[in-house]
Design a protein around this motif. Structure first.
Motif, PDB file in Angstrom:
ATOM      1  N   ILE A 419       0.821  -1.211   0.000  1.00  0.00           N
ATOM      2  CA  ILE A 419       0.000   0.000   0.000  1.00  0.00           C
ATOM      3  C   ILE A 419       0.852   1.257   0.000  1.00  0.00           C
ATOM      4  O   ILE A 419       0.519   2.272  -0.633  1.00  0.00           O
ATOM      5  N   ASN A 420       1.942   1.228   0.688  1.00  0.00           N
ATOM      6  CA  ASN A 420       2.797   2.416   0.792  1.00  0.00           C
ATOM      7  C   ASN A 420       3.422   2.782  -0.552  1.00  0.00           C
ATOM      8  O   ASN A 420       3.680   3.948  -0.823  1.00  0.00           O
ATOM      9  N   LYS A 421       3.656   1.776  -1.384  1.00  0.00           N
ATOM     10  CA  LYS A 421       4.243   2.035  -2.706  1.00  0.00           C
ATOM     11  C   LYS A 421       3.183   2.143  -3.794  1.00  0.00           C
ATOM     12  O   LYS A 421       3.471   2.588  -4.900  1.00  0.00           O
ATOM     13  N   THR A 422       1.963   1.741  -3.461  1.00  0.00           N
ATOM     14  CA  THR A 422       0.868   1.653  -4.441  1.00  0.00           C
ATOM     15  C   THR A 422       1.343   0.953  -5.709  1.00  0.00           C
ATOM     16  O   THR A 422       1.184   1.445  -6.814  1.00  0.00           O
ATOM     17  N   ALA A 423       1.979  -0.193  -5.524  1.00  0.00           N
ATOM     18  CA  ALA A 423       2.482  -0.966  -6.656  1.00  0.00           C
ATOM     19  C   ALA A 423       2.506  -2.439  -6.285  1.00  0.00           C
ATOM     20  O   ALA A 423       2.475  -2.811  -5.123  1.00  0.00           O
ATOM     21  N   PHE A 424       2.572  -3.243  -7.338  1.00  0.00           N
ATOM     22  CA  PHE A 424       2.622  -4.692  -7.182  1.00  0.00           C
ATOM     23  C   PHE A 424       4.047  -5.203  -7.360  1.00  0.00           C
ATOM     24  O   PHE A 424       4.842  -4.632  -8.109  1.00  0.00           O
ATOM     25  N   THR A 425       4.315  -6.299  -6.700  1.00  0.00           N
ATOM     26  CA  THR A 425       5.519  -7.079  -6.959  1.00  0.00           C
ATOM     27  C   THR A 425       5.060  -8.521  -7.178  1.00  0.00           C
ATOM     28  O   THR A 425       4.291  -9.061  -6.383  1.00  0.00           O
ATOM     29  N   ILE A 426       5.530  -9.112  -8.268  1.00  0.00           N
ATOM     30  CA  ILE A 426       5.152 -10.499  -8.567  1.00  0.00           C
ATOM     31  C   ILE A 426       6.421 -11.353  -8.492  1.00  0.00           C
ATOM     32  O   ILE A 426       7.421 -11.053  -9.152  1.00  0.00           O
ATOM     33  N   LYS A 427       6.349 -12.398  -7.667  1.00  0.00           N
ATOM     34  CA  LYS A 427       7.507 -13.279  -7.500  1.00  0.00           C
ATOM     35  C   LYS A 427       7.115 -14.674  -7.991  1.00  0.00           C
ATOM     36  O   LYS A 427       6.039 -15.180  -7.662  1.00  0.00           O
ATOM     37  N   TYR A 428       7.997 -15.265  -8.755  1.00  0.00           N
ATOM     38  CA  TYR A 428       7.750 -16.596  -9.306  1.00  0.00           C
ATOM     39  C   TYR A 428       8.923 -17.514  -8.925  1.00  0.00           C
ATOM     40  O   TYR A 428      10.086 -17.093  -8.928  1.00  0.00           O
ATOM     41  N   TYR A 429       8.549 -18.745  -8.648  1.00  0.00           N
ATOM     42  CA  TYR A 429       9.578 -19.788  -8.500  1.00  0.00           C
ATOM     43  C   TYR A 429       9.201 -20.885  -9.475  1.00  0.00           C
ATOM     44  O   TYR A 429       8.069 -21.388  -9.454  1.00  0.00           O
ATOM     45  N   ILE A 430      10.125 -21.251 -10.359  1.00  0.00           N
ATOM     46  CA  ILE A 430       9.863 -22.264 -11.362  1.00  0.00           C
ATOM     47  C   ILE A 430      10.960 -23.333 -11.253  1.00  0.00           C
ATOM     48  O   ILE A 430      12.145 -23.013 -11.165  1.00  0.00           O
ATOM     49  N   LYS A 431      10.515 -24.572 -11.265  1.00  0.00           N
ATOM     50  CA  LYS A 431      11.472 -25.674 -11.237  1.00  0.00           C
ATOM     51  C   LYS A 431      11.085 -26.673 -12.311  1.00  0.00           C
ATOM     52  O   LYS A 431       9.941 -27.091 -12.411  1.00  0.00           O
ATOM     53  N   LYS A 432      12.081 -26.999 -13.147  1.00  0.00           N
ATOM     54  CA  LYS A 432      11.855 -27.982 -14.186  1.00  0.00           C
ATOM     55  C   LYS A 432      13.095 -28.876 -14.253  1.00  0.00           C
ATOM     56  O   LYS A 432      14.163 -28.449 -14.709  1.00  0.00           O
ATOM     57  N   GLY A 433      12.911 -30.070 -13.792  1.00  0.00           N
ATOM     58  CA  GLY A 433      14.049 -30.960 -13.717  1.00  0.00           C
ATOM     59  C   GLY A 433      15.061 -30.430 -12.721  1.00  0.00           C
ATOM     60  O   GLY A 433      14.731 -30.128 -11.577  1.00  0.00           O
ATOM     61  N   THR A 434      16.301 -30.315 -13.167  1.00  0.00           N
ATOM     62  CA  THR A 434      17.352 -29.803 -12.292  1.00  0.00           C
ATOM     63  C   THR A 434      17.449 -28.285 -12.344  1.00  0.00           C
ATOM     64  O   THR A 434      18.192 -27.676 -11.575  1.00  0.00           O
ATOM     65  N   GLN A 435      16.695 -27.701 -13.285  1.00  0.00           N
ATOM     66  CA  GLN A 435      16.757 -26.241 -13.415  1.00  0.00           C
ATOM     67  C   GLN A 435      15.674 -25.595 -12.563  1.00  0.00           C
ATOM     68  O   GLN A 435      14.534 -26.049 -12.538  1.00  0.00           O
TER      69      GLN A 435
END
Length: 528
Positions: A419-435
């Motif tokens: 709310i203080n920044k009036t902005a979004f942050t989107i965090k993703y974690y992706i795992k595929k095999g060893t990556q």
């Protein structure tokens, strides 16, 4: 009472426009100081001798009972044919009927119109009309006068002067021959002293026609006469030719000491007693509210016409066009309300004093009119998340989701709203095999460009970061990768595109849901 302006005895009976036939040249006039009964023909003007000639020969009288020659007034078609009939001394007694719709029998000009029409000097203007009150142009006068001139006793010795005129291309085709003939005859000439121009469409004036008549009568109509037998001017006789009868000057007029409109007097030159002269009124100057009235006998020469007021406008008063009297002040502008989208404009005249104010926004809402002014649906979403968040308490709200695909890939998404920044942050974690990789996307509140920071972890290896921007409208990528193999580049880009498409570009749908229930409609929780 002595009066400088001399007047013919019957001048008070002049009729509108042309008037009755002038008093004979040997009638008594009242002053040797000024022979013409016209107040607007000062000595020395180029048209003065022509006005005197035409008045003495009973061709042109004053306009109405106003003692004015009106040298610059427009010449009408009716006036012209009446003058022409007088010049030619036409017998009008048999012209009592009319063939023109606009020339009623019994009018002052109809007999002259019918005489000129039957003689072939003047034609109608179409649709059975003669248009008697229509102003006559110089080319029209040239054509009619040419028809008369070609029937005169003496034909002019034509010059080739017309070929030097620079505006003959402006002459109507039907009038061209007549214009050339009248120029070459010398009866009409240039309207400019600096160059040869005929001005064919210009309206003829009474002064101009007086000059034409003077030249025509002396040089052509009575060309057989040498004009040698003339009398010496006296109180009652002017300078005139005994052979052809042309009058060259008016009588000198009686010179009396106290002649007026009510008192007679004896001429100090010839000794003749002159009866009270109706022409010697002493008129006051009239106005819109005061008649022109004789101070001696009370005769009214011209009734007060009354004011001729214009209509008051926002910037101009209701003002008399004759005397300048103001009936009503200018109204002033009546402006509409000045708003963000409407100009400051007068409701009466349409004058625009200032353009629209334009919106002044605070997080996309105009502070004046409360209109929504958002650059994108995402910006609109941020605003409403911000206002709803303030109602629910300060802090960070988050929404978390996980997904395992059939190929064993695993993904985790966190959407955080600060709310203080009036902005979004989107965090993703992706795992595929060893990556496996971590992707962080920080979205500013204006959301023109999404600033992204991408950290990619390979199992058992060092962090290999990537960063750049994505435009949410064009979905153009501008990414830089560091210490990263090209074989994995496609995987990262595809992953980011999928995440952005599925999450960032669903703002409109999210907003529609949000309006009904607020942040918690999406399962957002306060981040502890």
């Amino acid at each position: 009472m002595k009066k400088l302006l001399s007047l013919m005895l019957v001048i008070a009976t002049l009729i509108p426009c042309i008037g009755a036939m002038a008093t004979p040249v040997n009638a008594a006039v009242t002053s040797s100081n000024a022979l013409l009964p016209f107040e607007d023909v000062p000595a020395g003007q180029w048209f003065a001798p022509h006005a005197e000639f035409c008045y003495a020969n009973e061709v042109i009288n004053g306009q109405g009972n106003t003692y004015t020659f009106a040298p610059n007034a427009n010449l009408t078609r009716a006036t012209f044919v009446v003058m022409l009939a007088r010049v030619m001394k036409a017998d009008l007694s048999s012209y009592n009927n009319t063939v023109f719709n606009d020339c009623p029998a019994g009018s002052w000009y109809t007999p002259s119109v019918m005489w000129a029409f039957n003689a072939g000097y003047a034609n109608g203007t179409g649709n059975g009309n003669f248009s008697p009150n229509k102003s006559m142009t110089r080319e029209e006068a040239a054509v009619m006068f040419t028809r008369v001139l070609k029937e005169s006793e003496k034909q002019p010795a034509l010059t080739n002067t017309a070929s030097s005129y620079t505006d003959l291309n402006k002459v109507s085709n039907w009038a061209l021959d007549g214009v050339k003939y009248i120029i070459d005859s010398g009866i009409m000439g240039s309207t400019s002293t600096n160059k040869l121009v005929f001005s064919p469409k210009t309206i003829m004036t009474r002064a101009q026609i007086a000059k034409m008549i003077n030249v025509f009568m002396v040089d052509y109509l009575n060309s057989w006469c040498v004009h040698r037998t003339r009398t010496e001017p006296s109180c009652v006789k002017g300078d005139w030719c005994r052979s052809c009868g042309i009058k060259f000057t008016l009588p000198l007029g009686h010179k009396c000491n106290s002649l007026s409109c009510v008192n007679g007097d004896t001429c100090t030159v010839c000794g003749e007693y002159v009866a009270a002269d109706k022409g010697l009124h002493n008129y006051t100057k009239g106005s819109c509210t005061q008649a022109e009235k004789c101070t001696i006998c009370g005769d009214i020469r011209k009734e007060a016409p009354g004011h001729n007021y214009s209509v008051a406008t926002c910037t101009a008063p209701a003002k008399c066009s004759r005397c300048g009297d103001i009936k009503q002040n200018a109204l002033g502008h009546d402006y509409t309300a000045h708003t963000c989208t409407s100009a400051k404009k007068c409701k009466r005249c349409g004058y625009q004093a200032a353009p629209a104010l334009g919106h002044t926004t605070n997080y996309g809402i105009c502070t004046r009119c409360n209109s929504e002014i958002f650059g994108s649906e995402y910006s609109r979403l941020c605003y409403y998340f911000y206002t709803e968040g303030l109602k629910s308490g300060n802090g960070i709200y988050y929404l978390k989701s996980t997904e395992t695909l059939s190929d064993g890939s695993y993904g985790e998404t966190k959407i955080l709203y600060d709310i203080n920044k009036t902005a979004f942050t989107i965090k993703y974690y992706i795992k595929k095999g060893t990556q496996e990789s971590y992707v962080t996307i920080d979205i500013p509140k204006k959301a023109n460009l999404y600033n992204m920071t991408v950290d990619i972890y390979l199992s058992g290896k060092n962090v290999v970061p990537a960063s750049g921007t994505i435009n949410p409208v064009t979905t153009v990528y501008d990414l830089d990768f560091y210490n990263y193999s090209s074989s994995s580049d496609a995987f990262v880009k595809d992953t980011i595109f999928t995440l952005v498409s599925n999450t960032v570009f669903t703002a409109e749908e999210m907003l529609n849901n949000f309006h009904s229930s607020g942040l918690h409609a999406f399962g957002f929780e306060l981040y502890s």
